[in-house]
Design a protein around this motif. Structure first.
Motif, PDB file in Angstrom:
ATOM      1  N   ALA A 106     136.344  65.263  45.802  1.00  0.00           N
ATOM      2  CA  ALA A 106     135.701  64.607  46.942  1.00  0.00           C
ATOM      3  C   ALA A 106     134.592  65.482  47.522  1.00  0.00           C
ATOM      4  N   LEU A 107     134.853  66.780  47.672  1.00  0.00           N
ATOM      5  CA  LEU A 107     133.833  67.684  48.204  1.00  0.00           C
ATOM      6  C   LEU A 107     132.605  67.703  47.305  1.00  0.00           C
ATOM      7  N   TYR A 108     132.827  67.777  46.003  1.00  0.00           N
ATOM      8  CA  TYR A 108     131.706  67.841  45.066  1.00  0.00           C
ATOM      9  C   TYR A 108     130.901  66.540  45.073  1.00  0.00           C
ATOM     10  N   ASN A 109     131.584  65.406  45.177  1.00  0.00           N
ATOM     11  CA  ASN A 109     130.869  64.132  45.183  1.00  0.00           C
ATOM     12  C   ASN A 109     130.107  63.923  46.485  1.00  0.00           C
ATOM     13  N   ALA A 110     130.691  64.325  47.600  1.00  0.00           N
ATOM     14  CA  ALA A 110     129.968  64.227  48.871  1.00  0.00           C
ATOM     15  C   ALA A 110     128.731  65.115  48.843  1.00  0.00           C
ATOM     16  N   THR A 111     128.873  66.298  48.243  1.00  0.00           N
ATOM     17  CA  THR A 111     127.743  67.220  48.112  1.00  0.00           C
ATOM     18  C   THR A 111     126.645  66.613  47.243  1.00  0.00           C
ATOM     19  N   ALA A 112     127.040  66.031  46.103  1.00  0.00           N
ATOM     20  CA  ALA A 112     126.066  65.419  45.195  1.00  0.00           C
ATOM     21  C   ALA A 112     125.381  64.220  45.849  1.00  0.00           C
ATOM     22  N   PHE A 113     126.132  63.451  46.622  1.00  0.00           N
ATOM     23  CA  PHE A 113     125.566  62.291  47.310  1.00  0.00           C
ATOM     24  C   PHE A 113     124.540  62.757  48.346  1.00  0.00           C
ATOM     25  N   GLY A 114     124.892  63.793  49.096  1.00  0.00           N
ATOM     26  CA  GLY A 114     123.959  64.327  50.083  1.00  0.00           C
ATOM     27  C   GLY A 114     122.684  64.835  49.438  1.00  0.00           C
ATOM     28  N   GLU A 115     122.825  65.478  48.278  1.00  0.00           N
ATOM     29  CA  GLU A 115     121.653  65.973  47.549  1.00  0.00           C
ATOM     30  C   GLU A 115     120.784  64.811  47.084  1.00  0.00           C
ATOM     31  N   ALA A 116     121.424  63.733  46.621  1.00  0.00           N
ATOM     32  CA  ALA A 116     120.677  62.561  46.153  1.00  0.00           C
ATOM     33  C   ALA A 116     119.917  61.890  47.289  1.00  0.00           C
ATOM     34  N   MET A 117     120.429  62.002  48.507  1.00  0.00           N
ATOM     35  CA  MET A 117     119.764  61.386  49.662  1.00  0.00           C
ATOM     36  C   MET A 117     118.550  62.190  50.127  1.00  0.00           C
ATOM     37  N   GLU A 118     118.360  63.377  49.549  1.00  0.00           N
ATOM     38  CA  GLU A 118     117.162  64.199  49.789  1.00  0.00           C
ATOM     39  C   GLU A 118     116.907  64.442  51.276  1.00  0.00           C
ATOM     40  N   GLY A 119     117.946  64.871  51.968  1.00  0.00           N
ATOM     41  CA  GLY A 119     117.781  65.240  53.369  1.00  0.00           C
ATOM     42  C   GLY A 119     117.827  64.095  54.353  1.00  0.00           C
TER      43      GLY A 119
END
Length: 371
Positions: A106-119
């Motif tokens: 879950a932590l890794y996916n939330a991190t990847a999702f945040g990165e995909a949202m580009e800030g």
């Protein structure tokens, strides 16, 4: 702040993932969804959620009804339309009985999702029963788990010959050897047959009711376990679902004085992160000394706000500087390592976490520093 016994939090032992070994950098062997395509989809004010399992990541339509299960983890995207822009929040929701592997995923996916949202989105970690006020304010999606453990008793037959299912206090002492009970923990249902129950229809009704729950929840991970009360089953895992009733100790004289004069109110601390083989956290300010000028572009700064009672008011902010030499997307992992290293007096592994990158607006963080 007084030394708070962890037993003051009912059932804290459920949160076993809090001691998980989480690498700072994303483990490429962990299944991470392609969030880039989702981040590019047209914005909508309707929250969306995904359930993360050991083998897949699937959209979770029941999120709109607040149906989150204790054994699972979820990613929730919430967009709020403002006058001139759209506010985006990614909530990583962790069930109190989730496994360490699901927690890591879950932590890794939330991190990847945040990165995909580009800030464009703030990333949060929410823990069952300790959700932040921000998550509670989401318009159509309640992050508080609807399926907290329930104890159901089969009663009757009544005058009409019917056997009824009635909820009762979730206490182990409520189990009666003359009756049949259902312990509902969300994805796992236990049917407990008392050793002196002689009414076969009660057991049949319990089985029927469990199947009805399975049909309503429509999840492949749903299981029903039948437990017959006996000497052999007296230490069965189902008994761990009942909350531990800790005896509250009497406060010491010093603690009583502190409570009287209000010394157990808000406590604010600021730390910086050092990239060493074992992450180190250095306290740089406390209380009124906290200010935005202390947050530097080349550092990761943690702002830890406590109210002395381990509840939804407490919050940990991870502010990642633009010139930080480490991984700028590992804010949730920094938070996990920090919480594991907290001294006993500041232990709060279930605290809500928000990751803020330099340049992002967080009214919560600004308020925490200025208040």
């Amino acid at each position: 702040m007084a030394d708070l016994d962890s037993n003051y939090i009912e059932g804290l032992s459920d949160y076993r993932w809090k001691e998980a070994e989480i690498p700072i950098y994303v483990d490429r062997d962990i299944d991470v969804k392609d969030w880039i395509a989702i981040s590019a989809e047209p914005a909508t004010d309707k929250p969306r959620a995904w359930k993360i399992t050991d083998s897949s990541i699937v959209e979770w339509s029941l999120a709109a009804k607040g149906k989150f299960f204790s054994q699972e983890v979820y990613i929730v995207l919430n967009r709020t339309s403002l006058k001139t822009s759209t506010s985006c929040d990614i909530h990583c929701w962790i069930g109190k009985q989730a496994s360490s592997e699901l927690y890591k995923k879950a932590l890794y996916n939330a991190t990847a999702f945040g990165e995909a949202m580009e800030g464009r989105a703030l990333v949060h970690r929410e823990v069952q029963d300790f959700e932040s006020k921000r998550s509670d304010q989401m318009a159509n999606c309640d992050l508080r788990s609807e399926y907290k453990t329930r104890l159901l008793r089969l009663t009757g037959p009544n005058a009409a010959g019917k056997i009824c299912v009635r909820e009762t206090a979730t206490k182990r002492g409520a189990l009666d050897s003359n009756d049949v009970f259902i312990i509902d923990s969300g994805l796992k249902i236990y049917q407990w047959n008392g050793m002196f129950n002689k009414d076969r229809k009660k057991a049949e009704k319990a089985t029927e009711y469990a199947k009805q729950l399975q049909a309503e929840r429509g999840t492949s991970g749903f299981t029903v376990v039948i437990v017959d009360e006996s000497e052999k089953t007296k230490n069965h895992a189902l008994y761990d679902l009942f909350p531990y009733q800790a005896k509250k100790r009497k406060p010491s004289r010093q603690e009583s004085i502190a409570l009287t004069v209000g010394q157990l109110q808000k406590k604010k601390m600021m730390f910086t992160v050092s990239l060493t083989p074992r992450l180190e956290f250095k306290k740089v300010a406390e209380g009124a000394d906290l200010c935005s000028r202390r947050m530097k572009s080349e550092e990761v700064t943690l702002v830890d706000v406590r109210f002395g009672k381990m509840d939804a008011e407490d919050h940990l902010f991870v502010r990642v500087g633009e010139d930080w030499a480490g991984d700028k997307n590992s804010g949730l992992m920094y938070a996990h390592h920090y919480l594991k290293q907290c001294p006993d007096v500041d232990q709060h592994p279930t605290i809500a976490v928000t990751v803020v990158k330099e340049g992002q607006l967080s009214t919560q963080l600004n308020g925490a520093i200025s208040s």
